[in-house]
Enzyme design. Structure first.
Site, PDB file in Angstrom:
ATOM      1  N   ASN A  65       0.840  -1.198   0.000  1.00  0.00           N
ATOM      2  CA  ASN A  65       0.000   0.000   0.000  1.00  0.00           C
ATOM      3  C   ASN A  65       0.877   1.250   0.000  1.00  0.00           C
ATOM      4  O   ASN A  65       1.964   1.272   0.586  1.00  0.00           O
ATOM      5  CB  ASN A  65      -1.024  -0.002   1.136  1.00  0.00           C
ATOM      6  CG  ASN A  65      -0.439  -0.190   2.520  1.00  0.00           C
ATOM      7  OD1 ASN A  65       0.606  -0.782   2.683  1.00  0.00           O
ATOM      8  ND2 ASN A  65      -1.137   0.312   3.526  1.00  0.00           N
ATOM      9  N   GLU A  67       0.261   5.190   0.672  1.00  0.00           N
ATOM     10  CA  GLU A  67      -0.711   6.198   1.127  1.00  0.00           C
ATOM     11  C   GLU A  67      -0.349   7.589   0.650  1.00  0.00           C
ATOM     12  O   GLU A  67       0.799   7.878   0.293  1.00  0.00           O
ATOM     13  CB  GLU A  67      -0.819   6.146   2.661  1.00  0.00           C
ATOM     14  CG  GLU A  67      -1.394   4.822   3.122  1.00  0.00           C
ATOM     15  CD  GLU A  67      -1.710   4.763   4.608  1.00  0.00           C
ATOM     16  OE1 GLU A  67      -1.294   5.665   5.370  1.00  0.00           O
ATOM     17  OE2 GLU A  67      -2.393   3.796   5.003  1.00  0.00           O
ATOM     18  N   CYS A  76      -4.010   0.627  -2.643  1.00  0.00           N
ATOM     19  CA  CYS A  76      -3.906  -0.599  -1.845  1.00  0.00           C
ATOM     20  C   CYS A  76      -2.845  -1.532  -2.434  1.00  0.00           C
ATOM     21  O   CYS A  76      -2.526  -1.481  -3.636  1.00  0.00           O
ATOM     22  CB  CYS A  76      -5.229  -1.350  -1.837  1.00  0.00           C
ATOM     23  SG  CYS A  76      -6.534  -0.535  -0.911  1.00  0.00           S
ATOM     24  N   GLU A  78      -3.018  -4.708  -3.142  1.00  0.00           N
ATOM     25  CA  GLU A  78      -3.492  -5.618  -4.192  1.00  0.00           C
ATOM     26  C   GLU A  78      -3.510  -4.914  -5.552  1.00  0.00           C
ATOM     27  O   GLU A  78      -3.089  -5.475  -6.567  1.00  0.00           O
ATOM     28  CB  GLU A  78      -4.910  -6.117  -3.876  1.00  0.00           C
ATOM     29  CG  GLU A  78      -5.018  -6.913  -2.579  1.00  0.00           C
ATOM     30  CD  GLU A  78      -5.306  -6.043  -1.354  1.00  0.00           C
ATOM     31  OE1 GLU A  78      -4.833  -4.883  -1.299  1.00  0.00           O
ATOM     32  OE2 GLU A  78      -5.993  -6.534  -0.447  1.00  0.00           O
ATOM     33  N   CYS A 113     -10.322  -4.978   0.143  1.00  0.00           N
ATOM     34  CA  CYS A 113     -11.381  -3.966   0.187  1.00  0.00           C
ATOM     35  C   CYS A 113     -12.246  -4.044  -1.076  1.00  0.00           C
ATOM     36  O   CYS A 113     -11.901  -4.735  -2.049  1.00  0.00           O
ATOM     37  CB  CYS A 113     -10.778  -2.567   0.340  1.00  0.00           C
ATOM     38  SG  CYS A 113     -10.150  -1.865  -1.197  1.00  0.00           S
ATOM     39  N   CYS A 116     -10.518  -3.119  -4.407  1.00  0.00           N
ATOM     40  CA  CYS A 116      -9.601  -4.169  -4.870  1.00  0.00           C
ATOM     41  C   CYS A 116     -10.369  -5.371  -5.410  1.00  0.00           C
ATOM     42  O   CYS A 116      -9.937  -6.007  -6.367  1.00  0.00           O
ATOM     43  CB  CYS A 116      -8.656  -4.578  -3.743  1.00  0.00           C
ATOM     44  SG  CYS A 116      -7.440  -3.288  -3.387  1.00  0.00           S
TER      45      CYS A 116
HETATM   46  N1  THU Z   1      -5.357  -1.493   2.342  1.00  0.00           N
HETATM   47  C1  THU Z   1      -4.791  -2.316   1.426  1.00  0.00           C
HETATM   48  O1  THU Z   1      -3.630  -2.140   1.035  1.00  0.00           O
HETATM   49  N2  THU Z   1      -5.549  -3.337   0.934  1.00  0.00           N
HETATM   50  C2  THU Z   1      -6.837  -3.579   1.286  1.00  0.00           C
HETATM   51  O2  THU Z   1      -7.485  -4.419   0.678  1.00  0.00           O
HETATM   52  C3  THU Z   1      -7.419  -2.870   2.414  1.00  0.00           C
HETATM   53  C4  THU Z   1      -6.726  -1.633   2.824  1.00  0.00           C
HETATM   54  C5  THU Z   1      -4.581  -0.366   2.856  1.00  0.00           C
HETATM   55  C6  THU Z   1      -5.083   0.990   2.431  1.00  0.00           C
HETATM   56  C7  THU Z   1      -4.567   1.871   3.548  1.00  0.00           C
HETATM   57  O3  THU Z   1      -3.263   2.273   3.236  1.00  0.00           O
HETATM   58  C8  THU Z   1      -4.518   0.961   4.761  1.00  0.00           C
HETATM   59  O4  THU Z   1      -4.598  -0.378   4.265  1.00  0.00           O
HETATM   60  C9  THU Z   1      -5.643   1.189   5.751  1.00  0.00           C
HETATM   61  O5  THU Z   1      -6.884   1.131   5.126  1.00  0.00           O
END
Ligand code: THU
Length: 164
Positions: A65, A67, A76, A78, A113, A116
């Site tokens: 991920n 941010e 994210c 994935e 999520c 994704c």
């Molecule tokens: N996140 C992911 O990388 N993948 C997911 O499927 C769920 C959320 C990350 C996004 C963000 O940087 C952190 O997790 C908190 O939501």
């Protein structure tokens, strides 16, 4: 016996059963996802995520991920892995994604999520998804389990794309 909710004929793309990848390949994918998680950029949530895609021909592609201060633009792990795989492979030679693995520092394995899931349906519709918690507990789904009845290329009437 006939359940009217289940169509007799499903489009071919929706009928393929995911094959469970070999144990050794699953381990390789998790190892790469752990490395990727170590590279995650999550200064706002502190929730680091690593992912890896395993393709039918045994190639692996990592993601983490990333941010952003405008939180909604966060990528994210994935989707980062899918984007990396797309950039690294020639469309004509792109092998299908067999497995997507996800690692986090959470107590329970975390499912992808919604955003994704939408990407996975488009790029890895027949894949198995495995998530691992901080204590090594694993959970397994198929992409179809995670997003049944998707809005996809077929919904647009364009037919399924010939290559992922
Ligand atoms: N996140 C992911 O990388 N993948 C997911 O499927 C769920 C959320 C990350 C996004 C963000 O940087 C952190 O997790 C908190 O939501």
């Amino acid at each position: 016996m006939d359940d009217p909710r289940i169509p007799d004929e499903l489009p071919a793309a929706r009928r393929k059963q995911p094959e469970q990848p070999a144990e050794q390949d699953i381990d390789r994918a998790f190892q790469l996802a752990h490395v990727a998680r170590g590279r995650a950029r999550a200064p706002y949530s502190g929730f680091t995520v690593g992912a890896a895609l395993l393709t039918d021909n045994g190639e692996l592609f990592p993601g983490c991920n990333v941010e952003n201060a405008s939180y909604g633009l966060t990528l994210c792990a994935e989707r980062a892995a899918i984007a990396g795989w797309t950039a690294a492979t020639d469309p004509g030679e792109r092998s299908e994604v067999a497995l997507v693995v996800i690692v986090t520092g959470a107590d329970q394995p975390t499912a992808p999520c919604g955003a994704c899931r939408q990407w996975l349906v488009e790029f890895a519709p027949d894949a198995t998804v495995m998530a691992e918690s901080a204590i090594g507990e694993r959970r397994t789904w198929t992409v179809r389990d995670l997003l049944p009845d998707p809005f996809d290329g077929e919904s647009l009437g364009a037919g399924a794309p010939t290559s992922p």
